[in-house]
Design a protein around this motif. Structure first.
Motif, PDB file in Angstrom:
ATOM      1  N   ALA A 169       0.834  -1.206   0.000  1.00 14.96           N
ATOM      2  CA  ALA A 169       0.000   0.000   0.000  1.00 14.96           C
ATOM      3  C   ALA A 169       0.867   1.252   0.000  1.00 14.96           C
ATOM      4  O   ALA A 169       0.560   2.234  -0.704  1.00 14.96           O
ATOM      5  CB  ALA A 169      -0.929  -0.010   1.209  1.00 14.96           C
ATOM      6  N   LYS A 170       1.937   1.237   0.776  1.00 13.51           N
ATOM      7  CA  LYS A 170       2.839   2.394   0.823  1.00 13.51           C
ATOM      8  C   LYS A 170       3.564   2.589  -0.502  1.00 13.51           C
ATOM      9  O   LYS A 170       3.780   3.717  -0.938  1.00 13.51           O
ATOM     10  CB  LYS A 170       3.843   2.226   1.965  1.00 13.51           C
ATOM     11  CG  LYS A 170       3.212   2.359   3.343  1.00 13.51           C
ATOM     12  CD  LYS A 170       4.243   2.205   4.450  1.00 13.51           C
ATOM     13  CE  LYS A 170       3.584   2.402   5.820  1.00 13.51           C
ATOM     14  NZ  LYS A 170       4.551   2.223   6.928  1.00 13.51           N
ATOM     15  N   GLU A 171       3.927   1.494  -1.149  1.00  7.99           N
ATOM     16  CA  GLU A 171       4.641   1.601  -2.427  1.00  7.99           C
ATOM     17  C   GLU A 171       3.742   2.097  -3.553  1.00  7.99           C
ATOM     18  O   GLU A 171       4.212   2.777  -4.465  1.00  7.99           O
ATOM     19  CB  GLU A 171       5.230   0.234  -2.815  1.00  7.99           C
ATOM     20  CG  GLU A 171       6.384  -0.226  -1.942  1.00  7.99           C
ATOM     21  CD  GLU A 171       7.049  -1.473  -2.493  1.00  7.99           C
ATOM     22  OE1 GLU A 171       6.855  -1.800  -3.685  1.00  7.99           O
ATOM     23  OE2 GLU A 171       7.781  -2.126  -1.721  1.00  7.99           O
ATOM     24  N   SER A 231     -12.625   4.803  -1.138  1.00  9.69           N
ATOM     25  CA  SER A 231     -11.634   5.482  -1.986  1.00  9.69           C
ATOM     26  C   SER A 231     -10.486   6.144  -1.222  1.00  9.69           C
ATOM     27  O   SER A 231      -9.432   6.408  -1.801  1.00  9.69           O
ATOM     28  CB  SER A 231     -12.328   6.521  -2.864  1.00  9.69           C
ATOM     29  OG  SER A 231     -13.040   7.452  -2.063  1.00  9.69           O
ATOM     30  N   TYR A 232     -10.678   6.419   0.080  1.00 13.48           N
ATOM     31  CA  TYR A 232      -9.606   7.043   0.857  1.00 13.48           C
ATOM     32  C   TYR A 232      -9.026   6.069   1.881  1.00 13.48           C
ATOM     33  O   TYR A 232      -8.501   6.456   2.909  1.00 13.48           O
ATOM     34  CB  TYR A 232     -10.126   8.309   1.555  1.00 13.48           C
ATOM     35  CG  TYR A 232      -9.043   9.252   2.058  1.00 13.48           C
ATOM     36  CD1 TYR A 232      -8.030   9.706   1.225  1.00 13.48           C
ATOM     37  CD2 TYR A 232      -9.038   9.696   3.383  1.00 13.48           C
ATOM     38  CE1 TYR A 232      -7.037  10.556   1.678  1.00 13.48           C
ATOM     39  CE2 TYR A 232      -8.053  10.556   3.855  1.00 13.48           C
ATOM     40  CZ  TYR A 232      -7.061  10.980   2.995  1.00 13.48           C
ATOM     41  OH  TYR A 232      -6.076  11.833   3.467  1.00 13.48           O
ATOM     42  N   MET A 233      -9.115   4.777   1.576  1.00 10.53           N
ATOM     43  CA  MET A 233      -8.592   3.740   2.463  1.00 10.53           C
ATOM     44  C   MET A 233      -7.538   2.918   1.745  1.00 10.53           C
ATOM     45  O   MET A 233      -7.781   2.395   0.662  1.00 10.53           O
ATOM     46  CB  MET A 233      -9.713   2.814   2.948  1.00 10.53           C
ATOM     47  CG  MET A 233     -10.718   3.499   3.852  1.00 10.53           C
ATOM     48  SD  MET A 233     -12.109   2.420   4.281  1.00 10.53           S
ATOM     49  CE  MET A 233     -11.272   1.175   5.269  1.00 10.53           C
ATOM     50  N   THR A 234      -6.371   2.805   2.348  1.00 12.56           N
ATOM     51  CA  THR A 234      -5.340   1.891   1.856  1.00 12.56           C
ATOM     52  C   THR A 234      -4.479   1.461   3.033  1.00 12.56           C
ATOM     53  O   THR A 234      -4.314   2.205   4.011  1.00 12.56           O
ATOM     54  CB  THR A 234      -4.501   2.513   0.733  1.00 12.56           C
ATOM     55  OG1 THR A 234      -3.779   1.470   0.049  1.00 12.56           O
ATOM     56  CG2 THR A 234      -3.529   3.572   1.231  1.00 12.56           C
ATOM     57  N   GLY A 235      -3.970   0.244   2.960  1.00 16.31           N
ATOM     58  CA  GLY A 235      -3.146  -0.290   4.037  1.00 16.31           C
ATOM     59  C   GLY A 235      -3.933  -0.715   5.263  1.00 16.31           C
ATOM     60  O   GLY A 235      -3.355  -0.945   6.323  1.00 16.31           O
TER      61      GLY A 235
END
Length: 246
Positions: A169-171, A231-235
């Motif tokens: 997710a960070k990458e 849409s504003y969620m990752t990791g």
């Protein structure tokens, strides 16, 4: 409008259980799906149930083999012209206490779950980063959060999927690609219903909601993570457990 209108999704382990439930919900929400599974016959039956080749395709895929995952992704691109969603769901169990577990049993589970999810994530990401959008959903397990007796291989692999998802997710965030994970708890399926009654009862006693989950309850969370609703969620790692081990 359907949440996944005109989207193309790949689902590994999509011929049965949680994977098939995800495929069914995705198609209902407007997506076209490609099912990757070791059991091609079962995957082809699932394709018929989903509505045929206009909306679904089946591919025999061993996710531990990079070339198989390449073929799976190419099928999605050739058949439907896109890859918008990748669900890395395929997995196995091979339980034994650490004292009795063989190296082969350990390696096999780590290979399928962890390397398989890594293959699916990196191969999908290579396509998605070029188009500057995409959602990857990796299926971990509550076993990866708390560890389960007789599952040093499975718990390690599922914990690894959570860490892999956060690192990926960070990458990929600045490329517009989101990576999230789900940790299901006790979900009623053919695999869990084969469990000895004593083990089932013990697990049930740990669940505040006092029932096992259903496959469609995992599928709905996968839909949320695959769609613009998140849409504003990752990791993130979302637990679908009925409150067990919260």
């Amino acid at each position: 409008m359907a949440l996944l209108a005109d989207k193309t999704a790949i689902i590994t382990g999509g011929a049965q259980g949680i994977g098939l439930a995800i495929a069914e919900l995705f198609v209902k929400e407007g997506a076209r799906v490609v099912l990757g599974d070791l059991n091609l016959d079962a995957a082809e039956v699932a394709v018929k149930e989903l509505g045929g080749p206009a909306v679904a395709r089946a591919v025999r895929c061993d996710i531990t083999k990079s070339s198989d995952v390449d073929s799976l992704i190419q099928t999605a691109l050739d058949a439907f012209g896109a890859l918008d969603i990748m669900v890395n769901n395929a997995g196995i169990t091979c339980d034994a206490t650490m004292r009795t577990m063989t190296e082969e049993q350990f390696d096999q589970v780590i290979d399928v779950h962890l390397k398989g999810t890594w293959n699916g994530t990196r191969k999908a990401a290579a396509v998605m980063r070029e188009q500057k959008c995409g959602a990857i959903v990796n299926i971990s397990s509550l076993s990866g959060k708390v560890g389960m007796v007789g599952q040093t291989n499975y718990s390690a692999a599922k914990a690894g999927i959570a860490g892999l998802s956060k690192a990926a997710a960070k990458e990929l965030a600045h490329h517009g690609v989101r990576v999230n994970a789900i940790q299901p708890g006790l979900i009623r399926s053919a695999m869990t219903e084969a469990m000895p009654q004593k083990a089932w009862d013990q697990k049930m006693a740990e669940i505040p909601m006092q029932r096992a989950g259903k496959v469609h309850e995992v599928a709905s969370v996968a839909l949320f993570l695959a769609s613009d609703l998140s849409s504003y969620m990752t990791g993130t790692v979302l637990e679908v457990t009925g409150g067990r081990f919260m």
